[in-house]
Scaffold this motif. Structure first.
Motif, PDB file in Angstrom:
ATOM      1  N   MET A   1       0.846  -1.188   0.000  1.00 56.96           N
ATOM      2  CA  MET A   1       0.000   0.000   0.000  1.00 56.96           C
ATOM      3  C   MET A   1       0.882   1.239   0.000  1.00 56.96           C
ATOM      4  O   MET A   1       1.902   1.290   0.683  1.00 56.96           O
ATOM      5  N   SER A   2       0.471   2.248  -0.760  1.00 62.84           N
ATOM      6  CA  SER A   2       1.163   3.535  -0.775  1.00 62.84           C
ATOM      7  C   SER A   2       0.226   4.618  -0.292  1.00 62.84           C
ATOM      8  O   SER A   2      -0.987   4.565  -0.548  1.00 62.84           O
ATOM      9  N   LEU A   3       0.783   5.600   0.401  1.00 61.22           N
ATOM     10  CA  LEU A   3       0.024   6.747   0.869  1.00 61.22           C
ATOM     11  C   LEU A   3       0.499   8.009   0.166  1.00 61.22           C
ATOM     12  O   LEU A   3       1.688   8.167  -0.119  1.00 61.22           O
ATOM     13  N   TYR A   4      -0.455   8.900  -0.079  1.00 65.47           N
ATOM     14  CA  TYR A   4      -0.157  10.167  -0.739  1.00 65.47           C
ATOM     15  C   TYR A   4      -0.884  11.290  -0.011  1.00 65.47           C
ATOM     16  O   TYR A   4      -1.928  11.083   0.603  1.00 65.47           O
ATOM     17  N   THR A   5      -0.327  12.493  -0.117  1.00 68.88           N
ATOM     18  CA  THR A   5      -1.071  13.695   0.223  1.00 68.88           C
ATOM     19  C   THR A   5      -1.621  14.276  -1.072  1.00 68.88           C
ATOM     20  O   THR A   5      -0.907  14.352  -2.082  1.00 68.88           O
ATOM     21  N   ILE A   6      -2.881  14.662  -1.051  1.00 70.92           N
ATOM     22  CA  ILE A   6      -3.526  15.258  -2.214  1.00 70.92           C
ATOM     23  C   ILE A   6      -3.312  16.770  -2.146  1.00 70.92           C
ATOM     24  O   ILE A   6      -3.651  17.408  -1.149  1.00 70.92           O
ATOM     25  N   VAL A   7      -2.765  17.328  -3.214  1.00 72.97           N
ATOM     26  CA  VAL A   7      -2.426  18.750  -3.251  1.00 72.97           C
ATOM     27  C   VAL A   7      -3.271  19.445  -4.316  1.00 72.97           C
ATOM     28  O   VAL A   7      -3.339  18.990  -5.467  1.00 72.97           O
ATOM     29  N   PHE A   8      -3.902  20.541  -3.947  1.00 71.11           N
ATOM     30  CA  PHE A   8      -4.669  21.338  -4.894  1.00 71.11           C
ATOM     31  C   PHE A   8      -3.703  22.147  -5.751  1.00 71.11           C
ATOM     32  O   PHE A   8      -2.845  22.865  -5.237  1.00 71.11           O
ATOM     33  N   ASP A   9      -3.837  22.064  -7.061  1.00 71.36           N
ATOM     34  CA  ASP A   9      -2.959  22.794  -7.973  1.00 71.36           C
ATOM     35  C   ASP A   9      -3.530  24.190  -8.212  1.00 71.36           C
ATOM     36  O   ASP A   9      -4.213  24.434  -9.204  1.00 71.36           O
ATOM     37  N   ASN A  10      -3.221  25.102  -7.290  1.00 67.24           N
ATOM     38  CA  ASN A  10      -3.796  26.448  -7.390  1.00 67.24           C
ATOM     39  C   ASN A  10      -3.043  27.334  -8.373  1.00 67.24           C
ATOM     40  O   ASN A  10      -3.368  28.509  -8.509  1.00 67.24           O
ATOM     41  N   ARG A  11      -2.089  26.768  -9.085  1.00 62.88           N
ATOM     42  CA  ARG A  11      -1.417  27.530 -10.145  1.00 62.88           C
ATOM     43  C   ARG A  11      -2.184  27.443 -11.464  1.00 62.88           C
ATOM     44  O   ARG A  11      -1.977  28.256 -12.362  1.00 62.88           O
ATOM     45  N   LYS A  12      -3.061  26.451 -11.577  1.00 58.66           N
ATOM     46  CA  LYS A  12      -3.813  26.256 -12.816  1.00 58.66           C
ATOM     47  C   LYS A  12      -5.318  26.372 -12.625  1.00 58.66           C
ATOM     48  O   LYS A  12      -6.054  26.600 -13.596  1.00 58.66           O
ATOM     49  N   TYR A  13      -5.781  26.203 -11.381  1.00 59.52           N
ATOM     50  CA  TYR A  13      -7.222  26.080 -11.159  1.00 59.52           C
ATOM     51  C   TYR A  13      -7.703  27.044 -10.080  1.00 59.52           C
ATOM     52  O   TYR A  13      -6.977  27.357  -9.127  1.00 59.52           O
ATOM     53  N   LEU A  14      -8.935  27.474 -10.239  1.00 58.47           N
ATOM     54  CA  LEU A  14      -9.560  28.379  -9.287  1.00 58.47           C
ATOM     55  C   LEU A  14      -9.972  27.638  -8.027  1.00 58.47           C
ATOM     56  O   LEU A  14     -10.465  26.515  -8.087  1.00 58.47           O
ATOM     57  N   VAL A 181      -6.050  18.510  -8.931  1.00 56.35           N
ATOM     58  CA  VAL A 181      -5.152  18.095  -7.858  1.00 56.35           C
ATOM     59  C   VAL A 181      -4.015  17.251  -8.425  1.00 56.35           C
ATOM     60  O   VAL A 181      -4.085  16.764  -9.551  1.00 56.35           O
ATOM     61  N   PHE A 182      -2.968  17.111  -7.625  1.00 55.51           N
ATOM     62  CA  PHE A 182      -1.956  16.115  -7.888  1.00 55.51           C
ATOM     63  C   PHE A 182      -1.572  15.471  -6.568  1.00 55.51           C
ATOM     64  O   PHE A 182      -2.124  15.807  -5.517  1.00 55.51           O
ATOM     65  N   PHE A 183      -0.659  14.537  -6.622  1.00 59.47           N
ATOM     66  CA  PHE A 183      -0.365  13.694  -5.462  1.00 59.47           C
ATOM     67  C   PHE A 183       1.129  13.701  -5.183  1.00 59.47           C
ATOM     68  O   PHE A 183       1.950  13.741  -6.104  1.00 59.47           O
ATOM     69  N   THR A 184       1.474  13.651  -3.905  1.00 56.63           N
ATOM     70  CA  THR A 184       2.869  13.587  -3.521  1.00 56.63           C
ATOM     71  C   THR A 184       3.053  12.608  -2.365  1.00 56.63           C
ATOM     72  O   THR A 184       2.164  12.475  -1.517  1.00 56.63           O
ATOM     73  N   THR A 185       4.199  11.943  -2.370  1.00 53.79           N
ATOM     74  CA  THR A 185       4.548  11.088  -1.236  1.00 53.79           C
ATOM     75  C   THR A 185       5.231  11.892  -0.132  1.00 53.79           C
ATOM     76  O   THR A 185       5.573  11.332   0.905  1.00 53.79           O
ATOM     77  N   ASP A 186       5.431  13.190  -0.366  1.00 52.86           N
ATOM     78  CA  ASP A 186       5.930  14.091   0.679  1.00 52.86           C
ATOM     79  C   ASP A 186       4.741  14.442   1.558  1.00 52.86           C
ATOM     80  O   ASP A 186       4.119  15.499   1.421  1.00 52.86           O
ATOM     81  N   LEU A 187       4.389  13.539   2.446  1.00 54.07           N
ATOM     82  CA  LEU A 187       3.131  13.626   3.183  1.00 54.07           C
ATOM     83  C   LEU A 187       3.069  14.892   4.026  1.00 54.07           C
ATOM     84  O   LEU A 187       4.020  15.261   4.706  1.00 54.07           O
ATOM     85  N   GLY A 188       1.899  15.534   3.961  1.00 52.71           N
ATOM     86  CA  GLY A 188       1.680  16.749   4.728  1.00 52.71           C
ATOM     87  C   GLY A 188       2.064  18.015   4.009  1.00 52.71           C
ATOM     88  O   GLY A 188       1.805  19.112   4.503  1.00 52.71           O
ATOM     89  N   ASN A 189       2.661  17.923   2.827  1.00 52.62           N
ATOM     90  CA  ASN A 189       3.065  19.106   2.069  1.00 52.62           C
ATOM     91  C   ASN A 189       1.920  19.510   1.143  1.00 52.62           C
ATOM     92  O   ASN A 189       1.561  18.775   0.233  1.00 52.62           O
ATOM     93  N   TYR A 190       1.351  20.689   1.375  1.00 54.28           N
ATOM     94  CA  TYR A 190       0.219  21.144   0.560  1.00 54.28           C
ATOM     95  C   TYR A 190       0.549  22.404  -0.234  1.00 54.28           C
ATOM     96  O   TYR A 190      -0.336  23.022  -0.819  1.00 54.28           O
ATOM     97  N   PHE A 191       1.810  22.784  -0.290  1.00 52.19           N
ATOM     98  CA  PHE A 191       2.193  23.998  -1.017  1.00 52.19           C
ATOM     99  C   PHE A 191       2.495  23.640  -2.465  1.00 52.19           C
ATOM    100  O   PHE A 191       3.568  23.141  -2.783  1.00 52.19           O
ATOM    101  N   SER A 192       1.546  23.910  -3.346  1.00 55.33           N
ATOM    102  CA  SER A 192       1.718  23.475  -4.729  1.00 55.33           C
ATOM    103  C   SER A 192       2.891  24.168  -5.402  1.00 55.33           C
ATOM    104  O   SER A 192       3.476  23.630  -6.344  1.00 55.33           O
ATOM    105  N   ASN A 193       3.281  25.357  -4.918  1.00 56.80           N
ATOM    106  CA  ASN A 193       4.397  26.052  -5.554  1.00 56.80           C
ATOM    107  C   ASN A 193       5.744  25.429  -5.206  1.00 56.80           C
ATOM    108  O   ASN A 193       6.779  25.859  -5.710  1.00 56.80           O
TER     109      ASN A 193
END
Length: 203
Positions: A1-14, A181-193
């Motif tokens: 099993m893999s875990l990801y943090t879901i990150v909102f891509d606020n550079r492209k989307y409102l 959105v996109f996904f990262t294994t850097d759990l807890g990181n929500y800064f899309s920039n």
């Protein structure tokens, strides 16, 4: 099993904007139920018995040219349009609460509040999870074997601010081609920039 943090891509989307006047009226300005301000994982179903109004619009020069997403993650919650709801509902229905929304064009949508908290089942890895001297998150880790039955969850350790998910959720979103959105294994990181295009395209 893999875990990801879901990150909102606020550079492209409102981002989603709540109708705060409606929320104040329906909640009697109870701060516990100011869903537009309070991201704590509590149920709001008894308070909001009608669809909540939301809009997507560019309110700054920086947001000009951005488009409405299929889904977002904001303050530890999902915005889901009807298509995303239809796909994700079977996967995440046991992990939180859905409330109906209606957007500026009259389209049905949903907000999903994840109510599963890692600490409630001792799934936070307290050895590896850490903050710096200013209280900022440096690393977030979990005992994955304890989370195998949860599709999405949050952690008190970082103020419930990010949503972590099972790889089944990632696969469902990516297979359907949903945008926002996109996904990262850097759990807890929500800064899309902090993620460049190469990282986003690979995840």
């Amino acid at each position: 099993m893999s875990l990801y943090t879901i990150v909102f891509d606020n550079r492209k989307y409102l981002g989603m904007i709540w109708d705060s006047d409606q929320i104040i009226e329906l909640s009697n300005n109870d701060l516990d139920h100011r869903i537009d301000m309070n991201g704590v994982p509590i149920s709001h179903a008894d308070i909001f018995k009608e669809p909540l109004r939301v809009i997507f619009e560019a309110r700054s020069k920086e947001n000009q040219g951005l488009v409405q997403p299929d889904l977002t993650v904001q303050q530890g919650r999902f915005y889901l349009n009807q298509k995303v709801y239809d796909v994700l509902y079977p996967l995440i229905k046991n992990d939180g609460e859905f409330l109906p929304l209606i957007d500026q064009d009259g389209n049905n949508a949903f907000v999903f509040t994840p109510l599963r908290i890692a600490e409630e089942i001792n799934a936070l890895d307290t050895t590896l999870s850490r903050k710096n001297e200013w209280g900022d998150l440096e690393h977030l880790a979990f005992h994955e074997d304890k989370l195998k039955d949860w599709a999405v969850f949050r952690a008190e350790f970082n103020g419930y601010y990010t949503v972590q998910c099972h790889d089944s959720v990632k696969q469902a979103i990516e297979s359907a081609g949903f945008k926002g959105v996109f996904f990262t294994t850097d759990l807890g990181n929500y800064f899309s920039n902090q993620f460049d295009e190469d990282v986003i395209l690979k995840n």
